[in-house]
Design a protein around this motif. Structure first.
Motif, short mmCIF file in Angstrom:
data_model
loop_
_atom_site.label_atom_id
_atom_site.label_comp_id
_atom_site.label_asym_id
_atom_site.label_seq_id
_atom_site.Cartn_x
_atom_site.Cartn_y
_atom_site.Cartn_z
N GLY A 1 22.36 -7.10 -3.20
CA GLY A 1 20.92 -7.07 -2.92
C GLY A 1 20.29 -8.41 -2.66
O GLY A 1 19.05 -8.53 -2.68
N GLN B 1 16.37 -8.38 -3.94
CA GLN B 1 16.35 -7.65 -5.21
C GLN B 1 16.60 -8.60 -6.38
O GLN B 1 17.38 -9.56 -6.27
CB GLN B 1 17.42 -6.55 -5.19
N GLU C 1 17.08 -5.05 -10.64
CA GLU C 1 17.12 -4.20 -9.45
C GLU C 1 18.50 -4.14 -8.79
O GLU C 1 18.71 -3.32 -7.90
CB GLU C 1 16.11 -4.70 -8.42
N ALA C 2 19.40 -5.02 -9.20
CA ALA C 2 20.71 -5.08 -8.55
C ALA C 2 21.78 -5.38 -9.58
O ALA C 2 21.53 -6.04 -10.60
CB ALA C 2 20.72 -6.15 -7.45
N TRP D 1 19.83 -15.53 -7.12
CA TRP D 1 18.54 -15.03 -6.61
C TRP D 1 17.75 -16.16 -5.96
O TRP D 1 17.18 -15.98 -4.87
CB TRP D 1 17.73 -14.44 -7.76
#
Length: 400
Positions: free
Chosen positions: A54, A59, A64-65, A78
């Protein structure tokens, strides 16, 4: 050191090494065909992570991932994804993400070199880091440089006598990748058994404070994510426990040769038991020489961990290399270790190429030979670390 070497800045050498590292991984781009990622060795975790975890969609890891890395590494992934999408916009691809990953790792490599320079590490060791073969192989491979930087910072803090700071750094490093946790028992033992640190009660309190610092440092990073998304947070630990092993690990080599086939639970138990026993022997034998600086024993303990672990991914050698530069009495074993790393790297990837029907192709026997060469160098390193004195620079802590 020769006059020409005195005039060369190690930072320029490191810049060239980083460019080579980027060229080595970046030339394949983001779309692999014909097993080019194995044939040329340009495989990078960044490429599959762009879509499969993601990153391209922005994400949030864990929330979320999926993410099979500890929290600080997930945060770094991220952040690098955010930079990639911001800089390259809608046209961003996995190749752009790979470039950002390599650039961040290069910056961390410069941070490590800066720490070596400020600590007064001799120029030969600075150059050995600046021209490190593992940096060429792994600069764009994944995100282990973050934990490496924490580990080096922790060692240097311990060298200055800042045991509490070293403990916090090692705990934070273990929130990026697990291996810096091996430094924590050495710091605790140093506090508990150090000479001239007061009575038994005072030493117990000092060691207890270090335990609290480690727990709080690690917990502040991990607790929020664990509370909000426990299943994804714990994936790193469950994934590590469930893995069967890698081709270059001693356990897989023994199994493939028919000498000792083990199930995954058996490997978990035996690898942990053999590591714990061997690490205890290393610490006991090395204490009489290094008891005043127990952090020096981090290198042989880490080397033993790599040898006995059921998983020995190629980039794990990057963990050990800078630690050896800090603590190894001689650099020759480090050079042999680096040669073994190169051999193991290419034989393992060429084995995967052969499975896909491409050449050059290596066999499991080739992997065993390369891993055996590297393992012999690591045993040499362990013996030298226990029996020989630490480098001269470790005996003269800086005063800040």
């Amino acid at each position: 050191m020769n006059g020409w070497a005195k005039r060369i800045d190690p930072r320029w050498v490191l810049a060239l090494t980083c460019l080579l590292g980027w060229a080595f991984k970046g030339h394949c781009g983001a779309y692999w065909g014909g097993s080019i990622q194995y044939v040329t060795g340009c495989y990078s975790d960044a490429v599959p992570f762009w879509g499969l975890r993601g990153v391209s969609a922005g994400q949030i890891p864990y929330l979320e991932a999926r993410m099979e890395y500890p929290v600080l590494t997930g945060l770094l992934i991220w952040a690098e994804g955010f930079v990639t999408r911001t800089v390259f916009g809608a046209s961003a691809t996995a190749a752009h993400f790979l470039f950002v990953v390599a650039a961040v790792n290069a910056a961390l490599a410069f941070v490590v070199l800066g720490m070596l320079r400020r600590a007064g590490v001799d120029r030969a060791r600075q150059f050995t880091w600046a021209a490190a073969p593992p940096l060429v192989l792994y600069l764009g491979h994944n995100w282990d440089m973050l934990a490496v930087t924490f580990a080096v910072a922790g060692l240097l803090a311990a060298r200055r006598g800042g045991t509490q700071v070293a403990t916090a750094l090692a705990a934070l490093g273990s929130a990026a990748k697990l291996f810096p946790v091996l430094l924590l028992p050495l710091l605790g033992l140093g506090a508990l058994f150090s000479r001239g640190s007061g009575g038994v009660g005072r030493r117990i309190v000092t060691a207890g404070v270090l335990v609290i610092i480690a727990i709080v440092s690690w917990g502040l990073v991990n607790a929020p994510v664990a509370v909000l998304a426990f299943a994804n947070w714990s994936e790193f630990y469950t994934f590590s426990s469930a893995r069967s092993g890698t081709a270059a690990s001693v356990w897989e080599i023994l199994a493939q040769s028919g000498r000792w086939a083990t199930t995954i639970p058996e490997r978990n138990v035996w690898s942990a038991a053999i590591f714990a026993g061997g690490a205890g022997v290393i610490v006991v034998l090395g204490w009489w020489r290094h008891g005043a600086r127990p952090w020096v024993l981090f290198a042989p303990v880490l080397a033993w961990f790599l040898l006995t672990n059921k998983v020995y991914s190629p980039q794990f050698d990057l963990w050990l290399y800078p630690v050896l530069l800090l603590t190894s009495y001689r650099l020759w074993p480090v050079a042999w270790f680096a040669l073994g790393d190169i051999a193991a790297y290419f034989t393992e990837f060429w084995y995967f190429a052969g499975l896909d029907g491409h050449h050059p192709a290596a066999t499991l026997h080739d992997i065993a030979l390369a891993a055996g060469f590297r393992g012999a160098a690591m045993l040499w390193i362990i013996g030298s670390a226990v029996l020989l004195p630490a480098p001269r620079w470790t005996k003269a802590p800086e005063r800040s």
